[in-house]
Design a protein around this motif. Structure first.
Motif, PDB file in Angstrom:
ATOM      1  N   ALA A 110      25.857  65.975  35.814  1.00  0.00           N
ATOM      2  CA  ALA A 110      24.510  66.439  35.481  1.00  0.00           C
ATOM      3  C   ALA A 110      23.543  65.677  36.370  1.00  0.00           C
ATOM      4  O   ALA A 110      23.299  64.488  36.151  1.00  0.00           O
ATOM      5  N   SER A 111      22.996  66.329  37.377  1.00  0.00           N
ATOM      6  CA  SER A 111      22.218  65.621  38.390  1.00  0.00           C
ATOM      7  C   SER A 111      21.021  66.435  38.848  1.00  0.00           C
ATOM      8  O   SER A 111      21.052  67.671  38.881  1.00  0.00           O
ATOM      9  N   ILE A 131      31.883  61.717  32.705  1.00  0.00           N
ATOM     10  CA  ILE A 131      30.582  62.323  32.948  1.00  0.00           C
ATOM     11  C   ILE A 131      29.849  61.503  34.004  1.00  0.00           C
ATOM     12  O   ILE A 131      29.757  60.277  33.900  1.00  0.00           O
ATOM     13  N   LEU A 132      29.300  62.187  35.004  1.00  0.00           N
ATOM     14  CA  LEU A 132      28.489  61.559  36.035  1.00  0.00           C
ATOM     15  C   LEU A 132      27.084  62.144  35.946  1.00  0.00           C
ATOM     16  O   LEU A 132      26.915  63.363  35.964  1.00  0.00           O
ATOM     17  N   ALA A 133      26.074  61.269  35.849  1.00  0.00           N
ATOM     18  CA  ALA A 133      24.688  61.723  35.739  1.00  0.00           C
ATOM     19  C   ALA A 133      23.829  60.956  36.726  1.00  0.00           C
ATOM     20  O   ALA A 133      23.626  59.746  36.564  1.00  0.00           O
ATOM     21  N   ASN A 134      23.306  61.644  37.734  1.00  0.00           N
ATOM     22  CA  ASN A 134      22.530  60.997  38.791  1.00  0.00           C
ATOM     23  C   ASN A 134      21.164  61.656  38.959  1.00  0.00           C
ATOM     24  O   ASN A 134      21.036  62.882  38.874  1.00  0.00           O
ATOM     25  N   ASN A 135      20.154  60.816  39.191  1.00  0.00           N
ATOM     26  CA  ASN A 135      18.847  61.282  39.674  1.00  0.00           C
ATOM     27  C   ASN A 135      18.180  62.299  38.746  1.00  0.00           C
ATOM     28  O   ASN A 135      17.556  63.262  39.202  1.00  0.00           O
ATOM     29  N   ASN A 136      18.312  62.079  37.448  1.00  0.00           N
ATOM     30  CA  ASN A 136      17.568  62.872  36.471  1.00  0.00           C
ATOM     31  C   ASN A 136      16.271  62.146  36.118  1.00  0.00           C
ATOM     32  O   ASN A 136      16.205  60.913  36.142  1.00  0.00           O
ATOM     33  N   GLY A 137      15.234  62.902  35.768  1.00  0.00           N
ATOM     34  CA  GLY A 137      13.950  62.279  35.503  1.00  0.00           C
ATOM     35  C   GLY A 137      13.897  61.461  34.233  1.00  0.00           C
ATOM     36  O   GLY A 137      13.106  60.524  34.125  1.00  0.00           O
ATOM     37  N   GLY A 138      14.717  61.803  33.243  1.00  0.00           N
ATOM     38  CA  GLY A 138      14.781  61.067  31.991  1.00  0.00           C
ATOM     39  C   GLY A 138      16.065  60.273  31.896  1.00  0.00           C
ATOM     40  O   GLY A 138      16.441  59.552  32.820  1.00  0.00           O
ATOM     41  N   GLY A 140      20.179  59.787  31.743  1.00  0.00           N
ATOM     42  CA  GLY A 140      21.352  60.458  32.267  1.00  0.00           C
ATOM     43  C   GLY A 140      22.026  61.288  31.190  1.00  0.00           C
ATOM     44  O   GLY A 140      22.311  62.479  31.385  1.00  0.00           O
ATOM     45  N   ILE A 141      22.276  60.656  30.038  1.00  0.00           N
ATOM     46  CA  ILE A 141      22.885  61.315  28.877  1.00  0.00           C
ATOM     47  C   ILE A 141      22.081  60.923  27.649  1.00  0.00           C
ATOM     48  O   ILE A 141      21.743  59.743  27.462  1.00  0.00           O
ATOM     49  N   ARG A 142      21.804  61.893  26.792  1.00  0.00           N
ATOM     50  CA  ARG A 142      21.015  61.612  25.582  1.00  0.00           C
ATOM     51  C   ARG A 142      21.707  62.255  24.390  1.00  0.00           C
ATOM     52  O   ARG A 142      21.821  63.486  24.320  1.00  0.00           O
ATOM     53  N   ASN A 159      18.542  57.518  37.562  1.00  0.00           N
ATOM     54  CA  ASN A 159      17.881  58.246  36.482  1.00  0.00           C
ATOM     55  C   ASN A 159      16.601  57.528  36.063  1.00  0.00           C
ATOM     56  O   ASN A 159      16.447  56.319  36.267  1.00  0.00           O
ATOM     57  N   GLY A 160      15.670  58.282  35.425  1.00  0.00           N
ATOM     58  CA  GLY A 160      14.451  57.661  34.941  1.00  0.00           C
ATOM     59  C   GLY A 160      14.740  56.497  34.005  1.00  0.00           C
ATOM     60  O   GLY A 160      14.154  55.424  34.120  1.00  0.00           O
ATOM     61  N   THR A 161      15.642  56.704  33.062  1.00  0.00           N
ATOM     62  CA  THR A 161      16.234  55.631  32.267  1.00  0.00           C
ATOM     63  C   THR A 161      17.726  55.726  32.502  1.00  0.00           C
ATOM     64  O   THR A 161      18.371  56.678  32.050  1.00  0.00           O
ATOM     65  N   ASN A 162      18.271  54.772  33.230  1.00  0.00           N
ATOM     66  CA  ASN A 162      19.642  54.909  33.721  1.00  0.00           C
ATOM     67  C   ASN A 162      20.641  54.442  32.666  1.00  0.00           C
ATOM     68  O   ASN A 162      21.085  53.297  32.667  1.00  0.00           O
TER      69      ASN A 162
END
Length: 222
Positions: A110-111, A131-138, A140-142, A159-162
């Motif tokens: 999710a990027s 799960i890989l989450a890069n460069n999201n504004g909020g 990575g995973i919530r 991520n905004g909050t990594n």
């Protein structure tokens, strides 16, 4: 796209993306380089109340128009989502925002989403892995409610909050259980609000895990 059962096959990759996305499927709109895909080019794939999603090697990109997400529960609680392979990219909102009784995600990226990479509302603690989450504004995973065990295979950067947001009651309504959080040293756990455990539950946090705290209470017994 709105269907009682959304199932994608296992023979190859499946994409839901912008008409302007020449990188997938070629120059469908026939304008050469005159147009380029952008966040919010289309609305959402819906996973609404009572529906089931069974996605394999499935990616969604450049959606989220309005207040939606690339994959979105607009109303009610979906029965289930099983998603293995693919990802959610470049939404103008969340990459995926899913409300479902059961959620199982594996081998997902999710990027590049404007808000959260994945925003999940499971009734029963979700199963997530690789799960890989890069460069999201909020975030990575919530995980907005009923978090459970989480593995050491979750990662991300930029991520905004990594990290992994967790909120609500650990394990939901399942009492007398043991839950475990694996070590993701560069992708911390970030409790939002008062995170609680049922009275006889146990939460085991692996060596090497990082928990970043705000002013909210932490791990109070319910």
């Amino acid at each position: 796209v709105d269907s009682p059962v959304l199932r994608t096959g296992t023979g190859g990759a499946v994409w839901f993306t912008s008409l302007k996305d020449d990188a997938v499927g070629g120059d469908t709109n026939g304008d050469g380089a005159a147009s380029s895909p952008a966040r919010g080019d289309w609305y959402a794939v819906f996973l609404n109340g009572g529906t089931r999603g069974e996605l394999t090697n499935t990616s969604l990109a450049y959606g989220g128009s309005g207040a939606s997400a690339n994959l979105w529960t607009y109303t009610g609680t979906a029965t289930s989502l099983v998603w293995n392979g693919g990802g959610a990219f470049n939404s103008v909102n969340d990459g995926a925002r899913v409300v479902a009784t059961t959620i199982s995600l594996s081998n997902i990226e999710a990027s590049g989403n404007a808000i959260d990479g994945l925003e999940l509302y499971p009734t029963i603690p979700a199963t997530i892995d690789q799960i890989l989450a890069n460069n999201n504004g909020g975030f990575g995973i919530r995980i907005m409610q009923n978090p459970g065990s989480l593995p050491g295979t979750l990662s991300g950067s930029g991520n905004g909050t990594n990290g992994i947001s967790v909120a609500g009651t650990i394990g939901g309504a399942q009492p007398d259980q043991k839950w475990a959080w694996g070590a993701n040293p560069t992708f911390p756990y970030v409790p939002e609000g008062a995170l609680t455990c049922n009275g006889l539950d146990t939460l085991e946090i692996a060596a090497g895990a990082i928990v970043n705290l705000t002013i909210a209470p932490w791990a109070a017994a319910a």
